[in-house]
Write a protein that holds these residues in place. Structure first.
Motif, PDB file in Angstrom:
ATOM      1  N   UNK A 106      34.550  34.564  49.294  1.00  0.00           N
ATOM      2  CA  UNK A 106      34.076  35.692  48.516  1.00  0.00           C
ATOM      3  C   UNK A 106      34.079  35.313  47.055  1.00  0.00           C
ATOM      4  N   UNK A 107      33.108  35.815  46.336  1.00  0.00           N
ATOM      5  CA  UNK A 107      33.013  35.562  44.901  1.00  0.00           C
ATOM      6  C   UNK A 107      33.941  36.492  44.139  1.00  0.00           C
ATOM      7  N   UNK A 108      34.521  35.975  43.088  1.00  0.00           N
ATOM      8  CA  UNK A 108      35.385  36.788  42.236  1.00  0.00           C
ATOM      9  C   UNK A 108      34.568  37.344  41.084  1.00  0.00           C
ATOM     10  N   UNK A 109      34.866  38.587  40.696  1.00  0.00           N
ATOM     11  CA  UNK A 109      34.197  39.100  39.505  1.00  0.00           C
ATOM     12  C   UNK A 109      34.985  38.643  38.273  1.00  0.00           C
ATOM     13  N   UNK A 110      34.447  38.922  37.111  1.00  0.00           N
ATOM     14  CA  UNK A 110      35.024  38.422  35.876  1.00  0.00           C
ATOM     15  C   UNK A 110      36.471  38.883  35.678  1.00  0.00           C
ATOM     16  N   UNK A 111      36.751  40.146  35.971  1.00  0.00           N
ATOM     17  CA  UNK A 111      38.122  40.658  35.817  1.00  0.00           C
ATOM     18  C   UNK A 111      39.089  39.973  36.777  1.00  0.00           C
ATOM     19  N   UNK A 112      38.639  39.689  37.991  1.00  0.00           N
ATOM     20  CA  UNK A 112      39.495  38.987  38.947  1.00  0.00           C
ATOM     21  C   UNK A 112      39.795  37.560  38.487  1.00  0.00           C
ATOM     22  N   UNK A 113      38.801  36.913  37.904  1.00  0.00           N
ATOM     23  CA  UNK A 113      39.006  35.564  37.370  1.00  0.00           C
ATOM     24  C   UNK A 113      40.027  35.602  36.246  1.00  0.00           C
ATOM     25  N   UNK A 114      39.890  36.575  35.359  1.00  0.00           N
ATOM     26  CA  UNK A 114      40.839  36.736  34.252  1.00  0.00           C
ATOM     27  C   UNK A 114      42.265  36.908  34.767  1.00  0.00           C
ATOM     28  N   UNK A 115      42.427  37.812  35.725  1.00  0.00           N
ATOM     29  CA  UNK A 115      43.768  38.073  36.288  1.00  0.00           C
ATOM     30  C   UNK A 115      44.335  36.840  36.975  1.00  0.00           C
ATOM     31  N   UNK A 116      43.510  36.139  37.730  1.00  0.00           N
ATOM     32  CA  UNK A 116      43.957  34.937  38.426  1.00  0.00           C
ATOM     33  C   UNK A 116      44.454  33.881  37.432  1.00  0.00           C
TER      34      UNK A 116
END
Length: 75
Positions: A1-11
């Motif tokens: 699944x692709x991550x959205x920008x906020x998920x990338x930031x949190x990761x």
């Protein structure tokens, strides 16, 4: 699944890294392949597979020498 920008930031933040926009900048298929090849070169060098690293490094050189020049787009 692709991550959205906020998920990338949190990761990244959870992993102890700061977020930088260039982490999510668009890149070409060639850039992705060259990055993967460089990662393999590093693995080959760490495991003592110098011949494989050298062969792959030559391919990276060819790919970089033959890439089209990037156009500057005004937005």
């Amino acid at each position: 699944r692709l991550l959205d920008l906020n998920e990338v930031r949190r990761l990244l933040l959870r992993s102890g890294y700061e977020f930088r926009p260039d982490y999510v900048a668009r890149c070409s298929t060639r850039d992705i392949i060259v990055r993967m090849m460089r990662n393999l070169i590093s693995i080959y060098e760490k495991t003592g597979s110098r011949d494989q690293a050298d062969r792959l490094a030559k391919l990276v050189e060819v790919m970089l020498a033959n890439r089209p020049s990037k156009l500057i787009r005004k937005e």
